[in-house]
Each structure stands twice: as C-alpha cells, then as structure tokens.
Enzyme design. Structure first.
Site, mmCIF file in Angstrom:
data_model
loop_
_atom_site.group_PDB
_atom_site.id
_atom_site.type_symbol
_atom_site.label_atom_id
_atom_site.label_comp_id
_atom_site.label_asym_id
_atom_site.label_seq_id
_atom_site.Cartn_x
_atom_site.Cartn_y
_atom_site.Cartn_z
ATOM 1 N N LYS A 20 0.843 -1.207 0.000
ATOM 2 C CA LYS A 20 0.000 0.000 0.000
ATOM 3 C C LYS A 20 0.872 1.247 0.000
ATOM 4 C CE LYS A 20 0.890 1.337 4.447
ATOM 5 N NZ LYS A 20 1.712 2.493 4.783
ATOM 6 N N ASP A 152 -2.737 -1.754 9.688
ATOM 7 C CA ASP A 152 -2.836 -1.787 8.222
ATOM 8 C C ASP A 152 -3.391 -3.111 7.697
ATOM 9 O OD1 ASP A 152 -1.674 0.731 8.106
ATOM 10 O OD2 ASP A 152 0.343 -0.033 7.700
#
Ligand code: ATP
Length: 319
Positions: A20, A152
């Site tokens: 990401k 995350d």
C-alpha cells in the site's frame, strides 16, 4: 482426476497480497493507548507478496525473496514474531483449531519500507488459512481479527482505495476513477515505524507551530480521486510522517527532489518510509521517470506500480 490428486491441489492455498501507499497520512495527537489517531487515504498497488499455506505436522514459516528489486536484506523474523505466524495463530484461536501449517512467503514488498509488507503477509495468511480450512467466517469477523494484528492489516485484506480512520483500521471504501501510475524508489536502509512516530512526537514537542496536530479529512484529495485526474491529485499528496522520516534519513530529500526533477507530478515518503512514491501522468511517464531516477543513483532500486488493485486474493491453482 483421481481423489488423491484432487487432495494434493486442495492441500495448499496461495494468496496474493498488495503493498500500500498512503496518498494522505494525517497524524493526530498521541492517544492514551499509545496509538495516534490517523486519517489516511490508502491505495493498494501492483507490488505483491505471495503467501501459501499448507497442512503440516508443525507450524513453520519460510521466506523467499524474489526479484532482488523489491526485496532487501532487512531482517524478517521467522518465529512467533512473524506477522503471518501471528495471523494463523489468531485464526486458529477463533476457529478453535491447532494451526499446524507451513506458511511460505514470497517477498517482493520492501521490509520496513512503509508499504505494509508485514501486514500484507498477515492478511495473506488469514485469507489463505480461512480457505484451507474452508471456514465459514463472516467478512466483518475476519476484518476484526485483522485489526487485532495491526492497523494496516484490514486494508491489506480489502485493497482498492479507502479512507482509514481510528488507528487506520476503520475503513471506508472510496471512489477512485481510473488507474494511477506510480514510481517507487526503495531505500538502502529500512525505517522502524515506531521510531518514526516517536520522532514526530519529538518534533511536535519542540516545534508545535510547524507540526500541528489538527487532523482534518482530506476532502479536496477525495474529490480529486473521484475525478481521477493525476495532475489534480499530485499537489494534494500529504504525509505528516514525512518530516520525521526525513529527519531520521536526511538523504531522502535528494530522492524526493530527483523524482520531481525526473518528471513526476508529485512525490512523497510512503507511510513511515523510507520508500518514496512518485505519482506520474500516465504509464509511459512512469516508465520514463523510473528510468531517469534509476540513473540518478539516489535509491537502492526503482520500479513502477499501478493502483488501485484488489486486496488479498486467492490464486487459482495451476496458473
Ligand atoms: P508499515 O508500512 O505497516 O508501517 P513497514 O512496511 O514499514 O510497515 P514491514 O515490512 O511490515 O514494515 O516490517 C516491519 C517489521 O516487522 C520488520 O522490521 C520485521 O522485523 C517485522 N515483521 C514481522 N513479520 C514480518 C513479515 N512477514 N514481513 C516483513 N516484516 C515482518
């Protein structure tokens, strides 16, 4: 096909999980529980780890670094501290089963690079083991287990483009039109996420006007993403952790400058760094920027990636 060969195929499950980048990372004040309140815009990129889980006599993890471009020499624990191991243990607890499996990680996401590589492996292990055990687990429950493993991890399961709040674990999918083209510059040394947050706290304590703690929602960026115009998105990229990452690795300033000089529309440190991410006008521009940035010698390696891509996805056997 014989039943025996069928069982060989169903014995291992492989899941591909994306890295990401945070297009916006707003860091609020330090909370009583030791975390910071975050307002972030995540995007999943076409840079992947592969996680394969198979039945075994004991729980074991192996790691293979691939490509030599995304991978690096930074340490990854192969015991109970490995996030994929923690993930299978957590799912084992939920299912009340002993997670006797081998976990094979093919690592392409840089370690300690600010791209959620460890979280990706945890997400991959969760999704793979749920499939291997054929668990009927509701998505919301899987995301809750993911959130317990790291801020995350839910996003690594979900992918796409999303607004993250809380510690980053509360997700709202976002509309992002079209594809964005990125150039990623990997650094020679990693950065520890807690050390970067500590450095931000220190900077804020010493210079409160320069590093304020207000943390508004990035409405302008969200509108630009919905419109899908990279030139509108680029000036809105923002990372509150960037000054802290630059303070710990001052050489990243040169990398950021070189990316812009190479023709990127905008650039920033990714998450807690030290990977630098540069947004480019289109795929051709990204290839040109990557070539020029490689030649500038300001990074360990450079590659292109596109986003958004989907989250942790089971790979079809035989492909
Ligand atoms: P984030 O962007 O989520 O803050 P990061 O990408 O900067 O994290 P990671 O690659 O996730 O950093 O690794 C952070 C640390 O976690 C590593 O230094 C390593 O010791 C540990 N770790 C545990 N499991 C893993 C894993 N499967 N892959 C990578 N690192 C792991």
């Amino acid at each position: 096909m014989s039943p025996a060969s069928l069982s060989v195929i169903s014995d291992a499950v492989s899941v591909r999980v994306p890295a990401k980048v945070n297009l916006h990372l707003g860091v609020g004040p330090l909370r009583a529980d030791g975390y910071h309140d975050l307002v972030t815009v995540y995007q999943a990129l076409s840079l992947y780890d592969d996680v394969t889980v198979a039945q075994a006599a004991t729980l074991e993890v192996t790691l293979r670094r691939e490509g030599g471009r995304g991978a690096d020499a930074a340490e990854v624990p192969l015991g109970d501290d490995n996030l994929a191991v923690r993930a299978v243990r957590a799912l084992g607890e939920w299912a009340d089963r002993d997670p006797r499996v081998t976990i094979e990680i093919v690592k392409r996401i840089p370690v300690a690079g600010g791209m959620a590589g460890g979280s990706a492996d945890a997400a991959g292990a969760l999704v793979a083991l749920a499939a291997l055990w054929k668990l009927d687990i509701p998505r919301a429950q899987l995301l809750e287990i993911a959130a317990g493993l790291g801020s995350d991890v839910p996003f690594s399961v979900q992918g796409g483009t999303a607004l993250g709040t809380g510690r980053g674990e509360q997700l709202m999918p976002m509309l992002a039109r079209g594809e964005l083209h990125w150039v990623l510059a990997f650094a020679r040394e990693g950065l520890s996420t807690p050390a970067v947050f500590d450095e931000l706290d220190r900077l804020r304590a010493d210079h409160s006007e320069t590093f304020p703690e207000q943390n508004p929602r990035p409405d302008e960026l969200m509108a630009a993403l919905a419109a899908g115009r990279p030139e509108q998105i680029a000036p809105l990229l923002h990372n509150d952790l960037q000054p802290a990452a630059l303070s710990l690795q001052p050489g990243l300033r040169r990398t950021l400058r070189a990316g812009i000089d190479s023709g990127a529309l905008g650039g920033m440190v990714s998450g807690s760094g030290p990977t630098c991410a540069f947004l480019c006008a289109d795929a051709d521009a990204a290839v040109a920027v990557a070539a020029e940035l490689s030649g500038a010698g300001v990074a360990r390696s450079v590659r292109t990636a596109a986003g958004p891509v989907g989250g942790a996805t089971r790979q079809t056997p035989g492909r």
